[in-house]
Design a protein around this motif. Structure first.
Motif, mmCIF file in Angstrom:
data_model
loop_
_atom_site.group_PDB
_atom_site.id
_atom_site.type_symbol
_atom_site.label_atom_id
_atom_site.label_comp_id
_atom_site.label_asym_id
_atom_site.label_seq_id
_atom_site.Cartn_x
_atom_site.Cartn_y
_atom_site.Cartn_z
ATOM 1 N N GLN A 143 0.856 -1.179 0.000
ATOM 2 C CA GLN A 143 0.000 0.000 0.000
ATOM 3 C C GLN A 143 0.894 1.232 0.000
ATOM 4 O OE1 GLN A 143 -3.421 0.356 -0.098
ATOM 5 N NE2 GLN A 143 -3.545 -1.863 -0.439
ATOM 6 N N GLY A 144 0.635 2.164 -0.885
ATOM 7 C CA GLY A 144 1.487 3.340 -0.946
ATOM 8 C C GLY A 144 0.812 4.493 -1.651
ATOM 9 N N VAL A 145 1.548 5.595 -1.722
ATOM 10 C CA VAL A 145 1.090 6.818 -2.394
ATOM 11 C C VAL A 145 1.990 7.042 -3.598
ATOM 12 C CG1 VAL A 145 0.729 9.305 -2.199
ATOM 13 C CG2 VAL A 145 0.239 7.808 -0.250
ATOM 14 N N LEU A 146 1.375 7.277 -4.762
ATOM 15 C CA LEU A 146 2.114 7.476 -6.003
ATOM 16 C C LEU A 146 2.085 8.942 -6.427
ATOM 17 C CD1 LEU A 146 0.957 4.393 -8.080
ATOM 18 C CD2 LEU A 146 3.278 4.818 -7.289
ATOM 19 N N LEU A 147 3.244 9.447 -6.833
ATOM 20 C CA LEU A 147 3.356 10.762 -7.458
ATOM 21 C C LEU A 147 3.769 10.555 -8.902
ATOM 22 C CD1 LEU A 147 3.727 13.872 -7.694
ATOM 23 C CD2 LEU A 147 6.045 13.543 -6.769
ATOM 24 N N CYS A 148 2.974 11.088 -9.816
ATOM 25 C CA CYS A 148 3.305 11.048 -11.241
ATOM 26 C C CYS A 148 3.509 12.475 -11.731
ATOM 27 C CB CYS A 148 2.187 10.359 -12.031
ATOM 28 S SG CYS A 148 2.440 10.411 -13.822
ATOM 29 N N GLY A 152 2.563 18.639 -15.424
ATOM 30 C CA GLY A 152 1.380 18.296 -14.647
ATOM 31 C C GLY A 152 1.724 17.179 -13.678
ATOM 32 N N MET A 153 1.071 17.190 -12.490
ATOM 33 C CA MET A 153 1.362 16.185 -11.470
ATOM 34 C C MET A 153 0.071 15.614 -10.901
ATOM 35 S SD MET A 153 4.451 18.245 -9.648
ATOM 36 C CE MET A 153 3.712 19.793 -10.164
ATOM 37 N N ALA A 154 0.117 14.354 -10.561
ATOM 38 C CA ALA A 154 -1.016 13.673 -9.936
ATOM 39 C C ALA A 154 -0.516 12.865 -8.754
ATOM 40 C CB ALA A 154 -1.722 12.767 -10.941
ATOM 41 N N VAL A 155 -1.320 12.841 -7.678
ATOM 42 C CA VAL A 155 -0.992 12.055 -6.483
ATOM 43 C C VAL A 155 -2.186 11.158 -6.181
ATOM 44 C CG1 VAL A 155 -0.284 12.107 -4.061
ATOM 45 C CG2 VAL A 155 0.457 13.934 -5.618
ATOM 46 N N HIS A 156 -1.945 9.852 -6.083
ATOM 47 C CA HIS A 156 -3.003 8.850 -5.907
ATOM 48 C C HIS A 156 -2.484 7.787 -4.935
ATOM 49 C CE1 HIS A 156 -6.413 6.411 -6.674
ATOM 50 N NE2 HIS A 156 -5.900 5.644 -7.638
ATOM 51 N N CYS A 157 -3.372 7.034 -4.336
ATOM 52 C CA CYS A 157 -2.943 6.007 -3.389
ATOM 53 C C CYS A 157 -3.692 4.696 -3.656
ATOM 54 C CB CYS A 157 -3.173 6.466 -1.949
ATOM 55 S SG CYS A 157 -4.899 6.805 -1.544
ATOM 56 N N GLY A 158 -3.121 3.596 -3.180
ATOM 57 C CA GLY A 158 -3.733 2.302 -3.372
ATOM 58 C C GLY A 158 -2.703 1.199 -3.400
ATOM 59 N N PRO A 159 -3.103 -0.016 -3.741
ATOM 60 C CA PRO A 159 -2.163 -1.130 -3.816
ATOM 61 C C PRO A 159 -1.247 -1.003 -5.035
ATOM 62 C CG PRO A 159 -4.333 -1.816 -4.541
ATOM 63 C CD PRO A 159 -4.496 -0.421 -4.030
ATOM 64 N N VAL A 160 0.016 -1.324 -4.821
ATOM 65 C CA VAL A 160 1.016 -1.196 -5.885
ATOM 66 C C VAL A 160 1.851 -2.472 -5.922
ATOM 67 C CG1 VAL A 160 3.005 0.106 -6.742
ATOM 68 C CG2 VAL A 160 1.132 1.310 -5.589
ATOM 69 N N GLY A 161 2.004 -3.033 -7.104
ATOM 70 C CA GLY A 161 2.885 -4.180 -7.267
ATOM 71 C C GLY A 161 4.315 -3.724 -7.470
ATOM 72 N N LEU A 162 5.249 -4.532 -6.982
ATOM 73 C CA LEU A 162 6.672 -4.219 -7.134
ATOM 74 C C LEU A 162 7.301 -5.279 -8.023
ATOM 75 C CD1 LEU A 162 7.548 -3.211 -3.458
ATOM 76 C CD2 LEU A 162 6.978 -1.721 -5.386
ATOM 77 N N MET A 163 7.727 -4.895 -9.200
ATOM 78 C CA MET A 163 8.254 -5.834 -10.184
ATOM 79 C C MET A 163 9.773 -5.677 -10.288
ATOM 80 S SD MET A 163 7.224 -6.351 -14.203
ATOM 81 C CE MET A 163 7.865 -4.750 -14.702
ATOM 82 N N LEU A 173 -1.039 7.708 -13.741
ATOM 83 C CA LEU A 173 -0.564 8.243 -15.020
ATOM 84 C C LEU A 173 -1.694 8.894 -15.802
ATOM 85 C CD1 LEU A 173 1.791 5.310 -16.081
ATOM 86 C CD2 LEU A 173 2.516 7.675 -15.721
ATOM 87 N N ALA A 174 -2.859 8.251 -15.818
ATOM 88 C CA ALA A 174 -3.998 8.791 -16.558
ATOM 89 C C ALA A 174 -4.505 10.085 -15.940
ATOM 90 C CB ALA A 174 -5.114 7.751 -16.612
ATOM 91 N N ILE A 175 -4.528 10.160 -14.622
ATOM 92 C CA ILE A 175 -4.966 11.396 -13.951
ATOM 93 C C ILE A 175 -4.040 12.545 -14.324
ATOM 94 C CG2 ILE A 175 -5.244 12.521 -11.706
ATOM 95 C CD1 ILE A 175 -6.013 9.722 -10.599
ATOM 96 N N GLN A 176 -2.741 12.279 -14.304
ATOM 97 C CA GLN A 176 -1.788 13.341 -14.652
ATOM 98 C C GLN A 176 -1.995 13.827 -16.083
ATOM 99 O OE1 GLN A 176 1.432 12.767 -16.755
ATOM 100 N NE2 GLN A 176 1.377 15.000 -16.773
#
Length: 371
Positions: free
Chosen positions: A178-183, A283-294, A317-320
């Protein structure tokens, strides 16, 4: 004008030389012996020496030899004066390195022309040396910049490699956190791609990626993924070095990128002066949720890296790319907004329709920060 040393043991000739040269605006130092002339040359470093050949103690030939043998004085222009009509004396002076000679008695115009010619040559030599120095300096600075850039990239890659977890979990599937993403991405990237030639566009993207990577890393991003025109950074809780929440760290990183736009615009203006280009913005977007680590092998310097993947990454990415608002917008989803209530000022909340989702997503644009 020039500082000229005149060495002449005949008082009348010495006076004539001084008056003519001073009338031309030069500073003149007089001496009647070769020995004293050599002392003055070492101490004053004149722009030009005018010397008689026959002087007591040290002749003009001896003085010329001393000057040419001194590494710091060897290029000093030197004009010999002689009352001898024998060609061997003139030839001897030229063989020893005299730049010119005058036969006494001489006309004032002859002296002026000879002095101006030698000072002109000296000025050209100095200008050439200056150009060569600046060329060497430019090459050295370019090499230093390349070395520093390579060193910086190696150190950043090492720091990120050491910071990112999961690089030694052989045989395991991609873990989910679970984390917060910045794009962050360049707005109107297609216009930039159409306007700039590929090398210039690559240079701009490199500068932009460096700025994004530095800022995201500074605020404790645990993983990063570079896209063609942007970056995705993952913030997790807890951070080993920062006590603030991952959402706050992502917002602070976004603010840092927002402030970097002016520096990137200045960089573009320096690189492409006078060229009609789109206004640079991100442009920047910040979203949170489950994230896979590959885990990916050998991306930077042969070391394995872990990158964030999954639906939350796709949504961010789409929000940004589809968020509304001019300037340099920061768009956050409502769950992120709720987790930092009181720390931000919301400017506009709306439902954002995304091409890959059936239902719109609730987002808010942030203009002012109270962090």
């Amino acid at each position: 004008m020039a500082l000229i040393l005149v060495a002449e043991d005949d008082p009348g000739t010495l006076k004539l030389l001084s008056v003519v040269l001073q009338h031309q605006g030069h500073d003149v130092v007089e001496t009647t012996t070769g020995t004293q002339a050599w002392d003055l040359i070492q101490r004053l470093r004149p722009d030009l020496v005018v010397s008689d050949i026959n002087m007591p103690g040290m002749t003009g030939f001896d003085l010329l030899g001393q000057v040419r043998d001194d590494i710091d004085l060897a290029l000093t222009p030197f004009i010999l004066l002689t009352s001898l009509q024998e060609r061997r004396d003139m030839r001897q002076g030229m063989r020893m390195g005299a730049d010119d000679y005058l036969t006494k008695p001489f006309q004032s115009r002859e002296l002026i022309d000879a002095v101006n010619a030698q000072l002109g040559k000296q000025a050209l030599r100095a200008a050439s040396q200056e150009m060569q120095f600046h060329a060497r300096l430019h090459d050295a600075l370019e090499a230093q910049a390349r070395d520093l850039g390579d060193d910086y990239e190696d150190k950043l890659a090492l720091a990120l490699s050491q910071q990112w977890p999961g690089t030694h979990d052989e045989g395991r599937g991609a873990p989910e956190v679970q984390g917060v993403l910045l794009c962050a991405g360049i707005l109107a990237h297609d216009q930039w791609a159409a306007t700039l030639p590929p090398p210039a566009l690559a240079h701009l993207l490199k500068r932009f990626h460096e700025s994004c990577g530095d800022t995201a890393h500074l605020f404790g991003a645990s993983h990063m993924q570079f896209t063609g025109d942007g970056i995705v950074a993952l913030y997790q809780d807890p951070s080993p070095t920062l006590a603030t929440s991952p959402a706050l760290r992502a917002i602070k990183a976004a603010l840092g990128l927002q402030k970097s736009v002016a520096a990137l615009r200045a960089f573009i203006a320096r690189q492409h002066p006078g060229l009609a280009l789109p206004t640079f913005d991100i442009g920047m977007a910040v979203h949170c949720g489950p994230v896979g680590l590959m885990r990916l092998e050998g991306l930077i310097g042969g070391a394995a890296q872990t990158v964030p993947v999954g639906q939350t990454v796709v949504d961010t990415l789409a929000i940004q790319r589809h968020a509304v608002g001019g300037g340099t917008p920061i768009t956050v989803t409502v769950p992120v907004l709720r987790s930092i209530t009181g720390a931000v000022v919301a400017a506009q909340r709306y439902l954002l329709a995304l091409p890959h989702r059936e239902q719109p997503i609730d987002v808010c644009r942030i203009e002012a920060l109270t962090l």
